[in-house]
Motif scaffolding. Structure first.
Motif, PDB file in Angstrom:
ATOM      1  N   UNK A 116       0.828  -1.203   0.000  1.00 54.89           N
ATOM      2  CA  UNK A 116       0.000   0.000   0.000  1.00 54.89           C
ATOM      3  C   UNK A 116       0.863   1.254   0.000  1.00 54.89           C
ATOM      4  N   UNK A 117       1.829   1.314   0.910  1.00 51.57           N
ATOM      5  CA  UNK A 117       2.808   2.393   0.915  1.00 51.57           C
ATOM      6  C   UNK A 117       2.427   3.648   1.656  1.00 51.57           C
ATOM      7  N   UNK A 136      -7.013   5.157  -0.703  1.00 46.91           N
ATOM      8  CA  UNK A 136      -5.892   5.913  -1.264  1.00 46.91           C
ATOM      9  C   UNK A 136      -4.713   5.012  -1.637  1.00 46.91           C
ATOM     10  N   UNK A 137      -4.768   4.492  -2.849  1.00 43.39           N
ATOM     11  CA  UNK A 137      -3.716   3.606  -3.352  1.00 43.39           C
ATOM     12  C   UNK A 137      -2.775   4.335  -4.311  1.00 43.39           C
ATOM     13  N   UNK A 138      -2.675   5.653  -4.144  1.00 45.02           N
ATOM     14  CA  UNK A 138      -1.811   6.450  -4.992  1.00 45.02           C
ATOM     15  C   UNK A 138      -0.335   6.159  -4.813  1.00 45.02           C
ATOM     16  N   UNK A 139       0.036   5.584  -3.674  1.00 49.70           N
ATOM     17  CA  UNK A 139       1.444   5.248  -3.414  1.00 49.70           C
ATOM     18  C   UNK A 139       1.715   3.752  -3.521  1.00 49.70           C
ATOM     19  N   UNK A 140       0.702   2.991  -3.921  1.00 57.51           N
ATOM     20  CA  UNK A 140       0.816   1.526  -3.915  1.00 57.51           C
ATOM     21  C   UNK A 140       1.740   1.026  -5.018  1.00 57.51           C
ATOM     22  N   UNK A 148      12.508  -0.765  -3.853  1.00 57.52           N
ATOM     23  CA  UNK A 148      11.873  -0.004  -4.916  1.00 57.52           C
ATOM     24  C   UNK A 148      11.762   1.440  -4.472  1.00 57.52           C
ATOM     25  N   UNK A 149      11.705   2.391  -5.393  1.00 58.06           N
ATOM     26  CA  UNK A 149      11.677   3.801  -4.995  1.00 58.06           C
ATOM     27  C   UNK A 149      10.492   4.098  -4.100  1.00 58.06           C
ATOM     28  N   UNK A 150      10.686   4.820  -2.997  1.00 57.57           N
ATOM     29  CA  UNK A 150       9.575   5.189  -2.136  1.00 57.57           C
ATOM     30  C   UNK A 150       8.686   6.187  -2.844  1.00 57.57           C
ATOM     31  N   UNK A 151       7.392   6.265  -2.513  1.00 60.90           N
ATOM     32  CA  UNK A 151       6.498   7.189  -3.194  1.00 60.90           C
ATOM     33  C   UNK A 151       6.931   8.632  -2.986  1.00 60.90           C
ATOM     34  N   UNK A 174       7.096  -4.825   4.821  1.00 60.25           N
ATOM     35  CA  UNK A 174       7.370  -4.580   6.221  1.00 60.25           C
ATOM     36  C   UNK A 174       7.246  -3.090   6.578  1.00 60.25           C
ATOM     37  N   UNK A 175       7.297  -2.199   5.571  1.00 64.69           N
ATOM     38  CA  UNK A 175       6.968  -0.795   5.820  1.00 64.69           C
ATOM     39  C   UNK A 175       5.486  -0.665   6.166  1.00 64.69           C
ATOM     40  N   UNK A 176       4.648  -1.387   5.414  1.00 61.27           N
ATOM     41  CA  UNK A 176       3.213  -1.401   5.717  1.00 61.27           C
ATOM     42  C   UNK A 176       2.967  -1.931   7.125  1.00 61.27           C
ATOM     43  N   UNK A 177       3.728  -2.943   7.525  1.00 58.01           N
ATOM     44  CA  UNK A 177       3.568  -3.529   8.861  1.00 58.01           C
ATOM     45  C   UNK A 177       3.920  -2.495   9.932  1.00 58.01           C
ATOM     46  N   UNK A 178       5.019  -1.771   9.724  1.00 55.23           N
ATOM     47  CA  UNK A 178       5.408  -0.708  10.660  1.00 55.23           C
ATOM     48  C   UNK A 178       4.280   0.328  10.771  1.00 55.23           C
ATOM     49  N   UNK A 179       3.743   0.744   9.637  1.00 53.55           N
ATOM     50  CA  UNK A 179       2.663   1.735   9.627  1.00 53.55           C
ATOM     51  C   UNK A 179       1.435   1.215  10.364  1.00 53.55           C
TER      52      UNK A 179
END
Length: 288
Positions: A116-117, A136-140, A148-151, A174-179
């Motif tokens: 998702x991002x 809001x999947x604009x950063x997905x 991969x490049x961050x949004x 794992x970024x999604x998990x942190x969020x």
């Protein structure tokens, strides 16, 4: 050109929400196409439903189901004219579980796994029953990669993302998990992810407070829970959710739980959730 499967053909008009990508340019066009490509892969009860889209030369529009209850951020942190009634504990537990299921669907159930991002309380919509819809999947990103490049739309100081990952250009599941861990702490504590009044990030505040969550006594757990609940919550459920959030912040991404592990843990340790064997849907005992 466009596609509107949810519009027309009947006499009953349904409310919808529209997201417009304005202006031309190759970059905007790619951003619209990327978001649309992701949304066309999604069908889950806790992910906002795409009803249709329009993609003419100058602008693009995404048409979504209308979700009447506003965002989770508004419900938890609204003030003044936006102030809402206190979100009950069981609703908070339900939202956390539903969101974990939505992330599990993205990370593990889609043919091409999706990151998702930008998971945060303002990207979680609530309906009238406090059921949640991730939006809001604009950063997905579709297709898993650990590098991969961050949004570009994500602020470098976002309290929902570990700063080291942004600096290194890491965007992963794992970024999604942190969020998700940050959002769970918001639900438990009632605090915003970033305390502007004190210049403090919720994840950093909680890290030193939850190191030995299993050894925390009742009063210590109670002190971490949103005081607006006036004690109307289950202490062991709060302990379990704090522990889950803590595991999502682990310095090693390898040790952070997967989405399916988060769902499993909540099934085992959150007593107000009961499950039917007939399908994957859930219900909450004595739900509000």
């Amino acid at each position: 050109m466009g596609r509107f499967p949810g519009c027309g053909g009947g006499s009953t008009a349904a409310a919808a929400a529209v997201k417009v990508h304005c202006g031309g340019g190759e970059r905007l066009s790619m951003a619209f196409k990327q978001e649309l490509d992701v949304l066309l892969q999604l069908e889950h009860e806790n992910i906002v439903k795409l009803l249709g889209y329009c993609d003419d030369a100058d602008q693009g529009a995404l048409i979504f189901e209308y979700v009447s209850g506003g965002t989770l951020h508004e419900r938890l942190h609204g003030s003044g004219s936006n102030k809402r009634s206190t979100l009950p504990w069981k609703s908070r537990v339900k939202i956390a579980f539903q969101l974990a299921q939505a992330i599990e669907h993205l990370h593990e159930r889609c043919t091409l796994h999706i990151i998702h991002g930008d998971i945060k309380s303002s990207n979680v919509l609530l309906d009238g029953d406090s059921d949640c819809k991730l939006c809001d999947f604009g950063s997905a990103k579709m297709g898993f990669s650990s590098m991969i490049p961050p949004p570009s739309s994500l602020p470098s100081s976002s309290p929902y993302v570990r700063r080291k990952n942004i600096i290194m250009g890491i965007a992963s599941k794992k970024n999604d998990i942190y969020s998700f861990g940050v959002l769970v702490l918001e639900l438990v504590t009632g605090l915003e992810a970033f305390r502007a009044d004190k210049g403090l990030v919720l994840a950093s505040m909680a890290a030193h407070m939850t190191k030995d969550v299993d050894r925390m006594d009742v009063s210590e757990v109670t002190n971490m829970v949103d005081p607006r609940l006036r004690g109307d919550f289950n202490v062991e459920e709060a302990r379990a959710l704090i522990g889950l959030a803590r595991s999502c912040f682990n310095e090693s991404t390898l040790v952070r739980p997967t989405a399916s592990h988060m769902v499993k843990m909540m099934k085992e340790k959150v007593s107000s959730i009961s499950f039917t064997n007939s399908n994957s849907r859930h219900k909450f005992s004595n739900d509000l």
